[in-house]
Design a protein around this motif. Structure first.
Motif, PDB file in Angstrom:
ATOM      1  N   PRO B  97       0.917  -1.214  -0.019  1.00 24.13           N
ATOM      2  CA  PRO B  97      -0.125  -0.075   0.075  1.00 24.13           C
ATOM      3  C   PRO B  97       0.889   1.252   0.088  1.00 24.13           C
ATOM      4  O   PRO B  97       0.557   2.261  -0.707  1.00 24.13           O
ATOM      5  CB  PRO B  97      -0.843  -0.004   1.402  1.00 24.13           C
ATOM      6  CG  PRO B  97      -0.858  -1.463   1.498  1.00 24.13           C
ATOM      7  CD  PRO B  97       0.504  -1.966   1.304  1.00 24.13           C
ATOM      8  N   ALA B  98       1.986   1.346   0.804  1.00 19.82           N
ATOM      9  CA  ALA B  98       2.802   2.531   0.856  1.00 19.82           C
ATOM     10  C   ALA B  98       3.545   2.576  -0.529  1.00 19.82           C
ATOM     11  O   ALA B  98       3.505   3.644  -0.924  1.00 19.82           O
ATOM     12  CB  ALA B  98       3.965   2.145   1.753  1.00 19.82           C
ATOM     13  N   MET B  99       4.000   1.668  -1.199  1.00 16.44           N
ATOM     14  CA  MET B  99       4.544   1.775  -2.616  1.00 16.44           C
ATOM     15  C   MET B  99       3.430   2.507  -3.443  1.00 16.44           C
ATOM     16  O   MET B  99       3.827   3.112  -4.468  1.00 16.44           O
ATOM     17  CB  MET B  99       4.915   0.581  -3.267  1.00 16.44           C
ATOM     18  CG  MET B  99       6.292   0.025  -2.079  1.00 16.44           C
ATOM     19  SD  MET B  99       6.549  -1.827  -2.410  1.00 16.44           S
ATOM     20  CE  MET B  99       7.508  -1.759  -3.923  1.00 16.44           C
ATOM     21  N   VAL B 100       2.276   1.933  -3.356  1.00 12.49           N
ATOM     22  CA  VAL B 100       1.221   2.413  -4.362  1.00 12.49           C
ATOM     23  C   VAL B 100       0.944   3.906  -4.027  1.00 12.49           C
ATOM     24  O   VAL B 100       0.932   4.743  -5.138  1.00 12.49           O
ATOM     25  CB  VAL B 100      -0.080   1.531  -4.184  1.00 12.49           C
ATOM     26  CG1 VAL B 100      -1.338   2.273  -4.953  1.00 12.49           C
ATOM     27  CG2 VAL B 100       0.187   0.080  -4.759  1.00 12.49           C
ATOM     28  N   PHE B 101       0.840   4.293  -2.728  1.00 14.03           N
ATOM     29  CA  PHE B 101       0.760   5.826  -2.341  1.00 14.03           C
ATOM     30  C   PHE B 101       1.839   6.493  -2.897  1.00 14.03           C
ATOM     31  O   PHE B 101       1.655   7.637  -3.299  1.00 14.03           O
ATOM     32  CB  PHE B 101       0.543   5.695  -0.905  1.00 14.03           C
ATOM     33  CG  PHE B 101       0.315   7.091  -0.349  1.00 14.03           C
ATOM     34  CD1 PHE B 101      -1.153   7.404  -0.209  1.00 14.03           C
ATOM     35  CD2 PHE B 101       1.154   7.790   0.183  1.00 14.03           C
ATOM     36  CE1 PHE B 101      -1.448   8.744   0.225  1.00 14.03           C
ATOM     37  CE2 PHE B 101       0.901   9.267   0.567  1.00 14.03           C
ATOM     38  CZ  PHE B 101      -0.141   9.491   0.464  1.00 14.03           C
ATOM     39  N   LEU B 102       3.070   6.153  -2.717  1.00 12.06           N
ATOM     40  CA  LEU B 102       4.057   6.894  -3.238  1.00 12.06           C
ATOM     41  C   LEU B 102       4.089   7.135  -4.775  1.00 12.06           C
ATOM     42  O   LEU B 102       4.254   8.339  -5.193  1.00 12.06           O
ATOM     43  CB  LEU B 102       5.619   5.790  -2.911  1.00 12.06           C
ATOM     44  CG  LEU B 102       6.892   6.673  -3.591  1.00 12.06           C
ATOM     45  CD1 LEU B 102       7.285   8.152  -2.877  1.00 12.06           C
ATOM     46  CD2 LEU B 102       7.962   5.576  -3.365  1.00 12.06           C
ATOM     47  N   GLY B 103       3.901   6.156  -5.411  1.00 14.60           N
ATOM     48  CA  GLY B 103       3.677   6.340  -6.989  1.00 14.60           C
ATOM     49  C   GLY B 103       2.612   7.069  -7.307  1.00 14.60           C
ATOM     50  O   GLY B 103       2.768   7.971  -8.103  1.00 14.60           O
ATOM     51  N   LEU B 104       1.402   6.849  -6.891  1.00 13.92           N
ATOM     52  CA  LEU B 104       0.105   7.491  -7.152  1.00 13.92           C
ATOM     53  C   LEU B 104       0.018   9.128  -6.694  1.00 13.92           C
ATOM     54  O   LEU B 104      -0.083   9.855  -7.414  1.00 13.92           O
ATOM     55  CB  LEU B 104      -1.032   6.857  -6.773  1.00 13.92           C
ATOM     56  CG  LEU B 104      -1.385   5.451  -7.725  1.00 13.92           C
ATOM     57  CD1 LEU B 104      -2.627   5.113  -7.425  1.00 13.92           C
ATOM     58  CD2 LEU B 104      -1.074   5.630  -9.180  1.00 13.92           C
ATOM     59  N   ILE B 105       0.485   9.289  -5.370  1.00 13.27           N
ATOM     60  CA  ILE B 105       0.071  10.472  -4.740  1.00 13.27           C
ATOM     61  C   ILE B 105       1.379  11.438  -4.593  1.00 13.27           C
ATOM     62  O   ILE B 105       1.369  12.517  -4.828  1.00 13.27           O
ATOM     63  CB  ILE B 105      -0.549  10.256  -3.418  1.00 13.27           C
ATOM     64  CG1 ILE B 105      -1.624   9.154  -3.477  1.00 13.27           C
ATOM     65  CG2 ILE B 105      -0.926  11.525  -2.651  1.00 13.27           C
ATOM     66  CD1 ILE B 105      -3.001   9.897  -4.139  1.00 13.27           C
ATOM     67  N   TYR B 543      -1.375  -0.096 -20.262  1.00  7.69           N
ATOM     68  CA  TYR B 543      -0.569  -0.907 -19.282  1.00  7.69           C
ATOM     69  C   TYR B 543       0.301  -0.237 -18.702  1.00  7.69           C
ATOM     70  O   TYR B 543       1.027  -0.647 -17.780  1.00  7.69           O
ATOM     71  CB  TYR B 543      -0.081  -2.262 -19.866  1.00  7.69           C
ATOM     72  CG  TYR B 543       0.966  -1.990 -21.095  1.00  7.69           C
ATOM     73  CD1 TYR B 543       0.396  -2.114 -22.379  1.00  7.69           C
ATOM     74  CD2 TYR B 543       2.204  -1.935 -20.845  1.00  7.69           C
ATOM     75  CE1 TYR B 543       1.248  -1.911 -23.515  1.00  7.69           C
ATOM     76  CE2 TYR B 543       2.826  -1.508 -21.930  1.00  7.69           C
ATOM     77  CZ  TYR B 543       2.433  -1.595 -23.153  1.00  7.69           C
ATOM     78  OH  TYR B 543       3.547  -1.420 -24.230  1.00  7.69           O
ATOM     79  N   ARG B 544       0.604   0.999 -19.095  1.00  8.29           N
ATOM     80  CA  ARG B 544       1.675   1.827 -18.328  1.00  8.29           C
ATOM     81  C   ARG B 544       0.905   3.049 -17.532  1.00  8.29           C
ATOM     82  O   ARG B 544       1.359   4.064 -16.829  1.00  8.29           O
ATOM     83  CB  ARG B 544       2.628   2.680 -19.444  1.00  8.29           C
ATOM     84  CG  ARG B 544       3.515   1.748 -19.903  1.00  8.29           C
ATOM     85  CD  ARG B 544       4.747   2.439 -20.326  1.00  8.29           C
ATOM     86  NE  ARG B 544       5.672   1.585 -21.160  1.00  8.29           N
ATOM     87  CZ  ARG B 544       5.765   1.190 -22.288  1.00  8.29           C
ATOM     88  NH1 ARG B 544       4.955   1.962 -23.216  1.00  8.29           N
ATOM     89  NH2 ARG B 544       6.586   0.606 -22.896  1.00  8.29           N
ATOM     90  N   SER B 545      -0.373   2.841 -17.327  1.00 14.52           N
ATOM     91  CA  SER B 545      -1.210   3.818 -16.490  1.00 14.52           C
ATOM     92  C   SER B 545      -0.800   3.516 -14.928  1.00 14.52           C
ATOM     93  O   SER B 545      -1.202   2.590 -14.583  1.00 14.52           O
ATOM     94  CB  SER B 545      -2.671   3.545 -17.000  1.00 14.52           C
ATOM     95  OG  SER B 545      -3.609   3.983 -15.627  1.00 14.52           O
ATOM     96  N   ALA B 551      -4.023   0.188  -8.785  1.00 15.80           N
ATOM     97  CA  ALA B 551      -4.982  -0.440  -8.333  1.00 15.80           C
ATOM     98  C   ALA B 551      -4.733  -1.959  -8.527  1.00 15.80           C
ATOM     99  O   ALA B 551      -5.404  -2.973  -7.716  1.00 15.80           O
ATOM    100  CB  ALA B 551      -6.211   0.107  -9.198  1.00 15.80           C
ATOM    101  N   GLY B 552      -4.323  -2.574  -9.522  1.00 19.19           N
ATOM    102  CA  GLY B 552      -4.135  -3.832  -9.935  1.00 19.19           C
ATOM    103  C   GLY B 552      -3.373  -4.542  -8.693  1.00 19.19           C
ATOM    104  O   GLY B 552      -3.828  -5.400  -7.947  1.00 19.19           O
ATOM    105  N   ALA B 553      -2.236  -3.804  -8.118  1.00 22.65           N
ATOM    106  CA  ALA B 553      -1.311  -4.484  -6.858  1.00 22.65           C
ATOM    107  C   ALA B 553      -2.224  -4.164  -5.650  1.00 22.65           C
ATOM    108  O   ALA B 553      -2.289  -5.129  -5.037  1.00 22.65           O
ATOM    109  CB  ALA B 553      -0.188  -3.572  -6.739  1.00 22.65           C
ATOM    110  N   LEU B 554      -3.142  -3.287  -5.486  1.00 23.06           N
ATOM    111  CA  LEU B 554      -3.923  -3.402  -4.279  1.00 23.06           C
ATOM    112  C   LEU B 554      -4.883  -4.476  -4.215  1.00 23.06           C
ATOM    113  O   LEU B 554      -5.208  -5.036  -3.380  1.00 23.06           O
ATOM    114  CB  LEU B 554      -4.689  -1.789  -4.061  1.00 23.06           C
ATOM    115  CG  LEU B 554      -3.916  -0.862  -3.659  1.00 23.06           C
ATOM    116  CD1 LEU B 554      -4.567   0.522  -3.724  1.00 23.06           C
ATOM    117  CD2 LEU B 554      -2.823  -1.031  -2.427  1.00 23.06           C
TER     118      LEU B 554
END
Lengths: 138, 565
Positions: B97-105, B543-545, B551-554
């Motif tokens: 979750p933290a990695m996704v947050f870093l990338g997106l936000i 696929y680079r979005s 979202a896929g990872a989460l």
């Protein structure tokens, strides 16, 4: 925020023609940007990590495959009856081959390097997507 | 831990010339990468941030690899053996979750603000004192962790190959030194990508043969049920308040302490990680860096926890915190028992490569922060770029020398992971509160940033002293009680976060905020957009979005958590 293109335009226009046709100036800018991009492409190709991974795995794979032909009964027993050097060697060899194929079929191209050096091309969200300021100045 | 310095005959590998050849080839390739990268280094930005030129898959694998040091691998196998499947919390809750947050936000602020380091962001967003404190503590912490890596490497090499400790330290320190001094971050990242594949090539055969030995997954399940009880195979069972579980932590400590504070603190503010994303070639690639890294992170626990459990199931008298049969030795023990020469060499190479990568990641972050954030900002400003490039190489040498020295501090702790977690809970945990409040609350002031970080660090330190350091401060008994050392670091992180948050808000209310114009590109609502000319043709592929990747990872993590409930 002054962008890289503005910078190069200033340098290019210096001395020779401050009042030159904007179309020529644009063409010169584009040519300079292209040359820069090609230089970056060249550098990126020369150090493509895919060849390094591919080469190392082809070599390791081949070494394990050769070793697997001489697997001793003791080693076979140790690995629970699996000739693990054979399977690991095969997998590594294939992976290495895939990396080399990928790098060969799709080398780094101009599409992979941006026109402006990365990180330089940002500006505040409050401005329009196409900065209007420079146009007014001209 | 110190007991392993006596090379246990149990651990000694029967490596033959084939294995050593595989190892030697790797060392040669690593040095070759450094020499090849040297010619392309023309500016300090090339040296410290790889010229911001790398594609996302390279930075993404380096991002995960910088974390996938051997300490992480051995430590997580140890946790797998000790705590069972609950160890997945360190990956699925404690990382993704933290990695996704870093990338997106968060990445648009880091990359868009053109900062060269995480402390530099703090300087722009807050003030110089905040920056100085953070840069200094970060430099100290990274060098400590590099030292931990080096010492652990020496212990493992000593136990597996019988080489003397000093020789192992010397060889690996010199190799890392050479390739970073020559090639800078670029060679560190290339080695991380290479190491990622080599360690997988060693761990996958080990896991497969281990599973065959115990009769497949079903065989493992029945043996572990008999040895550790049924909760060992579940992630969340026994984590209710007041319940008992091997991890010693309840669901609040796991989700809040580990999943929120520790994890977000580590993944989103640790420069050794963020630096990989900053070296990406544009904003899109920078955002995808942690997202691409998240996918391997989801599946790596299979390669660490399963060997840990196999060791529990098959090695007699396995367990404990010291001796040849300690938890930390799960993977080395299995390597010796299951892998024949050849694959053994690959696994050994992967392990040593992972140690070196873990150390190199920290050294390359250290030299950047010391050069840009400490030297350039506080000692010698406005010098020629070549001066800072030269300085970066000097600090690389100094960092490695200090790491060699600090290596021995690690010897006082039995479980390496606990030591690392402790360092993070003291230095990293409060940072996330400062970042998250500072990014989303424009009013937060410079001095609030400073007060928050200080309060958080003090909070984490006091929590630790009241729990583990009671004797040091003259108390007969610990004031605080936790389920385990892990549990203590989870709660220490929560304390740090709360203390940081409270002080940040309180100080903001009595100090003057910065003018909003000064916060351009640094805070929510004033993000910078990327110049369209920096966008590459391929960035628009579906696929680079970043949103889709994140979202896929989460979703994947949620499904897996339910599957191993």
């Amino acid at each position: 925020m002054s962008s890289a293109a503005d910078e190069s335009a200033r340098t290019l226009g210096e001395g020779t023609a401050g009042d030159r046709d904007p179309l020529i100036r644009q063409a010169e800018q584009a040519a300079a940007a292209r040359a820069q991009a090609e230089q970056r492409v060249h550098a990126a190709r020369a150090s493509d990590v895919r060849y390094v991974i591919g080469g190392l795995f082809l070599l390791y794979g081949a070494m394990l495959l050769v070793a697997s032909a001489f697997t001793t009964a003791a080693n076979l027993h140790k690995a629970q009856g699996v000739n693990i050097n054979l399977w690991t060697g095969l997998a590594m060899f294939i992976l290495g081959g895939l990396f080399v194929t990928w790098a060969t079929l799709r080398p780094v191209s101009v599409d992979d390097v941006a026109e402006v050096p990365a990180g330089e091309g940002t500006y505040p969200e409050s401005q329009q997507a196409e900065p209007a300021q420079p146009r007014h100045r001209r | 831990m110190p007991t392993t310095t006596v090379a246990g005959s149990l651990l000694k590998l029967h490596a033959n010339p084939l294995d050593f050849t595989i190892l030697a080839i790797y060392f040669c390739v690593v040095l070759g990468i450094g020499i090849a990268a040297r010619t392309r280094i023309r500016s300090s930005l090339d040296f410290f941030l790889s010229g911001r030129s790398l594609p996302a898959w390279v930075t993404g694998l380096a991002f995960i690899s910088a974390n996938l040091g051997a300490l992480e691998i051995l430590g997580m196998a140890a946790n797998g053996a000790q705590y069972g499947v609950a160890t997945v919390h360190f990956y699925w809750i404690g990382a993704v979750p933290a990695m996704v947050f870093l990338g997106l936000i968060m990445m648009p602020f880091y990359y868009g603000a053109k900062v060269r380091s995480v402390p530099e962001y703090l300087r722009l967003r807050f003030n110089r004192p905040t920056h100085f404190v953070n840069a200094l503590t970060f430099a100290v912490a990274t060098v400590l962790i590099a030292g931990v890596n080096l010492y652990a490497l020496a212990l493992v090499v000593n136990a597996l190959l019988g080489w003397p400790i000093w020789l192992a330290i010397l060889i690996s320190a010199v190799v890392v030194l050479v390739y970073i001094v020559l090639g800078g971050l670029n060679s560190a990242i290339y080695n991380e990508v290479l190491q990622f594949f080599v360690i997988l090539a060693g761990l996958i055969p080990l896991t497969v043969i281990g599973l065959i030995k115990v009769g497949g997954w079903h065989g493992l399940v029945s043996r572990i049920n008999a040895k550790m009880g049924p909760t060992a195979l579940h992630a969340w069972q026994g984590t209710g308040i007041g319940d008992h579980n091997a991890l010693g932590a309840n669901w609040i400590a796991i989700t809040l302490g580990l999943g929120f504070v520790l994890s977000f603190g580590y993944w989103t503010t640790n420069f050794a990680e963020v630096q990989r994303a900053l070296s990406a070639r544009n904003l899109s690639a920078a955002r995808r860096t942690p997202l691409i890294g998240a996918y391997p992170k989801i599946f790596i626990p299979a390669l660490t926890i399963i060997p840990g459990l196999v060791a529990v199931a098959t090695v007699p008298h396995f367990g404990g915190a010291s001796g040849s049969l300690q938890y930390n030795n799960a993977i080395p023990l299995l390597m010796g028992q299951l892998l024949p020469n050849g694959v053994l060499g690959v696994a050994l190479t992967g392990l040593l490569a992972a140690f070196m990568a873990g150390m190199a990641a920290n050294v390359s972050a250290f030299n950047t922060v010391v050069t840009y954030d400490l030297w350039q900002d506080y000692v010698a400003r406005d010098r020629d770029d070549s001066y800072y490039l030269w300085l970066g190489r000097v600090f690389t040498v100094i960092g490695i020398v200090v790491a060699v020295g600090t290596a021995f501090m690690a010897s006082a702790y039995s479980n390496i992971m606990n030591y690392i977690q402790l360092l993070f809970s003291i230095f990293n945990a409060p940072l996330f509160a400062t970042f998250i409040i500072g990014m989303f609350w424009k009013r937060m002031t410079g001095w609030a940033g400073f007060a928050g970080i200080i309060a958080g660090t003090v909070g984490a330190y006091v929590t630790h002293m009241l729990y583990a350091g009671a004797a040091w401060i003259g108390l007969a008994h610990p004031v605080l009680h936790f389920g385990s050392a892990q549990d203590a670091s989870f709660w220490g992180a929560v304390v740090a976060f709360v203390a940081d948050g409270v002080f940040s808000v309180a100080v903001t209310l009595v100090t003057t905020p910065k003018p909003v114009e000064a916060l351009d590109g640094l805070v929510w609502g004033r993000a910078r957009r990327e110049d369209p000319r920096a966008v590459l043709r391929g960035d628009k592929a579906w696929y680079r979005s970043p949103a889709l990747l994140g979202a896929g990872a989460l979703v994947l993590v949620a499904v897996l958590n339910v599957a191993y409930l």
